[in-house]
Design a protein around this motif. Structure first.
Motif, PDB file in Angstrom:
ATOM      1  N   ALA A  58      12.348  -0.187  -5.435  1.00 48.75           N
ATOM      2  CA  ALA A  58      11.906   1.099  -6.574  1.00 48.75           C
ATOM      3  C   ALA A  58      11.666   0.406  -7.898  1.00 48.75           C
ATOM      4  O   ALA A  58      10.602   0.779  -8.432  1.00 48.75           O
ATOM      5  N   ALA A  59      12.619  -0.433  -8.075  1.00 48.21           N
ATOM      6  CA  ALA A  59      12.682  -0.835  -9.606  1.00 48.21           C
ATOM      7  C   ALA A  59      11.349  -1.949  -9.581  1.00 48.21           C
ATOM      8  O   ALA A  59      10.930  -1.975 -10.678  1.00 48.21           O
ATOM      9  N   MET A  60      11.079  -2.543  -8.674  1.00 48.42           N
ATOM     10  CA  MET A  60       9.780  -3.459  -8.784  1.00 48.42           C
ATOM     11  C   MET A  60       8.602  -2.781  -8.200  1.00 48.42           C
ATOM     12  O   MET A  60       7.380  -3.573  -8.533  1.00 48.42           O
ATOM     13  N   ARG A  61       8.556  -1.672  -7.595  1.00 48.00           N
ATOM     14  CA  ARG A  61       7.346  -0.769  -7.038  1.00 48.00           C
ATOM     15  C   ARG A  61       6.929  -1.894  -6.016  1.00 48.00           C
ATOM     16  O   ARG A  61       5.659  -2.035  -5.949  1.00 48.00           O
ATOM     17  N   GLU A  62       7.589  -2.521  -4.960  1.00 44.96           N
ATOM     18  CA  GLU A  62       7.302  -3.340  -4.173  1.00 44.96           C
ATOM     19  C   GLU A  62       7.987  -2.808  -2.704  1.00 44.96           C
ATOM     20  O   GLU A  62       9.005  -2.219  -2.767  1.00 44.96           O
ATOM     21  N   LEU A  63       7.121  -3.148  -1.704  1.00 48.48           N
ATOM     22  CA  LEU A  63       7.878  -3.505  -0.536  1.00 48.48           C
ATOM     23  C   LEU A  63       8.117  -4.770  -0.124  1.00 48.48           C
ATOM     24  O   LEU A  63       7.363  -5.750  -0.323  1.00 48.48           O
ATOM     25  N   TRP A  64       9.384  -4.998   0.391  1.00 47.48           N
ATOM     26  CA  TRP A  64       9.841  -6.354   0.740  1.00 47.48           C
ATOM     27  C   TRP A  64       9.876  -6.396   2.257  1.00 47.48           C
ATOM     28  O   TRP A  64      10.425  -5.694   2.842  1.00 47.48           O
ATOM     29  N   VAL A  65       9.324  -7.464   2.781  1.00 51.75           N
ATOM     30  CA  VAL A  65       9.337  -7.745   4.052  1.00 51.75           C
ATOM     31  C   VAL A  65      10.375  -9.136   4.378  1.00 51.75           C
ATOM     32  O   VAL A  65       9.986 -10.092   3.589  1.00 51.75           O
ATOM     33  N   ALA A  66      11.457  -9.239   5.209  1.00 52.03           N
ATOM     34  CA  ALA A  66      12.267 -10.398   5.670  1.00 52.03           C
ATOM     35  C   ALA A  66      11.914 -10.532   6.952  1.00 52.03           C
ATOM     36  O   ALA A  66      12.228  -9.745   8.032  1.00 52.03           O
ATOM     37  N   LYS A  68      11.727 -14.096  10.406  1.00 50.63           N
ATOM     38  CA  LYS A  68      12.212 -15.661  10.423  1.00 50.63           C
ATOM     39  C   LYS A  68      11.211 -16.558   9.611  1.00 50.63           C
ATOM     40  O   LYS A  68      12.029 -17.497   9.505  1.00 50.63           O
ATOM     41  N   SER A  69      10.065 -15.947   9.644  1.00 52.93           N
ATOM     42  CA  SER A  69       9.212 -17.092   8.824  1.00 52.93           C
ATOM     43  C   SER A  69       9.166 -16.904   7.464  1.00 52.93           C
ATOM     44  O   SER A  69       8.709 -17.704   6.607  1.00 52.93           O
ATOM     45  N   GLY A  70      10.054 -16.112   6.984  1.00 53.81           N
ATOM     46  CA  GLY A  70      10.220 -15.943   5.359  1.00 53.81           C
ATOM     47  C   GLY A  70      10.244 -14.578   4.818  1.00 53.81           C
ATOM     48  O   GLY A  70      10.217 -13.498   5.478  1.00 53.81           O
ATOM     49  N   GLY A  71      10.326 -14.697   3.610  1.00 56.15           N
ATOM     50  CA  GLY A  71      10.481 -13.290   2.684  1.00 56.15           C
ATOM     51  C   GLY A  71       9.028 -13.054   1.868  1.00 56.15           C
ATOM     52  O   GLY A  71       8.355 -13.925   1.370  1.00 56.15           O
ATOM     53  N   PHE A  72       8.474 -11.918   1.996  1.00 60.40           N
ATOM     54  CA  PHE A  72       7.305 -11.525   1.180  1.00 60.40           C
ATOM     55  C   PHE A  72       7.628 -10.101   0.597  1.00 60.40           C
ATOM     56  O   PHE A  72       8.131  -9.347   1.055  1.00 60.40           O
ATOM     57  N   HIS A  73       6.489 -10.141  -0.550  1.00 60.20           N
ATOM     58  CA  HIS A  73       6.595  -8.970  -1.358  1.00 60.20           C
ATOM     59  C   HIS A  73       5.206  -8.376  -1.478  1.00 60.20           C
ATOM     60  O   HIS A  73       4.258  -9.232  -1.585  1.00 60.20           O
ATOM     61  N   TYR A  74       5.080  -7.035  -1.427  1.00 62.63           N
ATOM     62  CA  TYR A  74       4.128  -6.197  -1.343  1.00 62.63           C
ATOM     63  C   TYR A  74       3.897  -5.080  -2.337  1.00 62.63           C
ATOM     64  O   TYR A  74       4.884  -4.606  -2.664  1.00 62.63           O
ATOM     65  N   ARG A  75       2.738  -5.086  -3.090  1.00 59.46           N
ATOM     66  CA  ARG A  75       2.529  -4.317  -4.204  1.00 59.46           C
ATOM     67  C   ARG A  75       1.325  -3.569  -3.793  1.00 59.46           C
ATOM     68  O   ARG A  75       0.189  -4.043  -3.359  1.00 59.46           O
ATOM     69  N   GLN A  76       1.171  -2.065  -4.199  1.00 55.60           N
ATOM     70  CA  GLN A  76       0.167  -1.349  -4.222  1.00 55.60           C
ATOM     71  C   GLN A  76      -0.960  -1.920  -5.204  1.00 55.60           C
ATOM     72  O   GLN A  76      -0.727  -2.176  -6.185  1.00 55.60           O
ATOM     73  N   GLN A  77      -2.122  -2.025  -4.471  1.00 63.14           N
ATOM     74  CA  GLN A  77      -3.480  -2.474  -5.249  1.00 63.14           C
ATOM     75  C   GLN A  77      -4.636  -1.543  -4.688  1.00 63.14           C
ATOM     76  O   GLN A  77      -4.739  -1.808  -3.406  1.00 63.14           O
ATOM     77  N   ASP A  78      -5.244  -0.775  -5.378  1.00 61.67           N
ATOM     78  CA  ASP A  78      -6.075   0.018  -4.965  1.00 61.67           C
ATOM     79  C   ASP A  78      -5.896   0.766  -3.623  1.00 61.67           C
ATOM     80  O   ASP A  78      -6.894   0.909  -2.598  1.00 61.67           O
ATOM     81  N   GLY A  79      -4.757   1.171  -3.408  1.00 58.50           N
ATOM     82  CA  GLY A  79      -4.197   2.108  -2.241  1.00 58.50           C
ATOM     83  C   GLY A  79      -3.966   1.222  -1.409  1.00 58.50           C
ATOM     84  O   GLY A  79      -3.825   1.728  -0.094  1.00 58.50           O
ATOM     85  N   VAL A  80      -3.879  -0.115  -1.127  1.00 60.47           N
ATOM     86  CA  VAL A  80      -3.421  -0.755  -0.143  1.00 60.47           C
ATOM     87  C   VAL A  80      -2.376  -1.789  -0.648  1.00 60.47           C
ATOM     88  O   VAL A  80      -2.266  -2.306  -1.733  1.00 60.47           O
ATOM     89  N   TRP A  81      -1.429  -2.110   0.223  1.00 63.69           N
ATOM     90  CA  TRP A  81      -0.245  -2.908   0.066  1.00 63.69           C
ATOM     91  C   TRP A  81      -0.618  -4.345   0.209  1.00 63.69           C
ATOM     92  O   TRP A  81      -1.214  -4.688   1.167  1.00 63.69           O
ATOM     93  N   ARG A  82      -0.668  -4.984  -1.174  1.00 62.23           N
ATOM     94  CA  ARG A  82      -1.062  -6.391  -1.041  1.00 62.23           C
ATOM     95  C   ARG A  82       0.255  -7.303  -1.127  1.00 62.23           C
ATOM     96  O   ARG A  82       0.902  -6.979  -2.205  1.00 62.23           O
ATOM     97  N   ASN A  83       0.171  -8.549  -0.549  1.00 59.55           N
ATOM     98  CA  ASN A  83       1.250  -9.561  -0.861  1.00 59.55           C
ATOM     99  C   ASN A  83       1.060 -10.211  -2.350  1.00 59.55           C
ATOM    100  O   ASN A  83      -0.240 -10.487  -2.655  1.00 59.55           O
ATOM    101  N   THR A  84       1.918 -10.187  -2.889  1.00 59.38           N
ATOM    102  CA  THR A  84       1.809 -10.473  -4.307  1.00 59.38           C
ATOM    103  C   THR A  84       1.601 -12.068  -4.660  1.00 59.38           C
ATOM    104  O   THR A  84       1.198 -12.531  -5.794  1.00 59.38           O
TER     105      THR A  84
END
Length: 109
Positions: A58-66, A68-84
């Motif tokens: 919530a503090a970052m306004r992101e969804l995080w995915v962990a 095996k291949s790594g960690g990824f951060h997604y943020r809303q852009q125009d109604g779509v969750w996009r990798n930062t």
């Protein structure tokens, strides 16, 4: 986007991911078990014991995915969750991650 709006969108997205995985499991396309604890969705692949974790920050306004291949951060852009980092869309990326860890080509929708 305010915190309450973010939390509502994140909750809806986590529920959508869980429902998509449950459908794939019910169709015997994938052997996974999903469990939720608050803002954390844990996806366990029964055949190999690996996991993918999706959680909201919530503090970052992101969804995080962990995965095996790594960690990824997604943020809303125009109604779509996009990798930062690379701009990829969350559900397309999760489809690839789940396919890789689950051993079967699947598409989350």
């Amino acid at each position: 986007m305010g915190e309450s709006e973010f939390l509502a969108q994140a909750e809806a997205t986590l529920s959508r991911i869980e429902a998509a995985l449950d459908r794939l499991n019910d169709q015997d396309l994938l052997d996974v078990e999903c469990s939720r604890s608050g803002n954390v969705l844990e996806i366990e692949f029964i055949d190999n014991g690996s996991k993918i974790i999706v959680n909201s920050q919530a503090a970052m306004r992101e969804l995080w995915v962990a995965a095996k291949s790594g960690g990824f951060h997604y943020r809303q852009q125009d109604g779509v969750w996009r990798n930062t980092r690379d701009g990829s869309e969350l559900f397309a990326a999760l489809s690839a991650l789940v396919s890789a860890q689950g051993g079967a080509a699947v598409a989350l929708a």
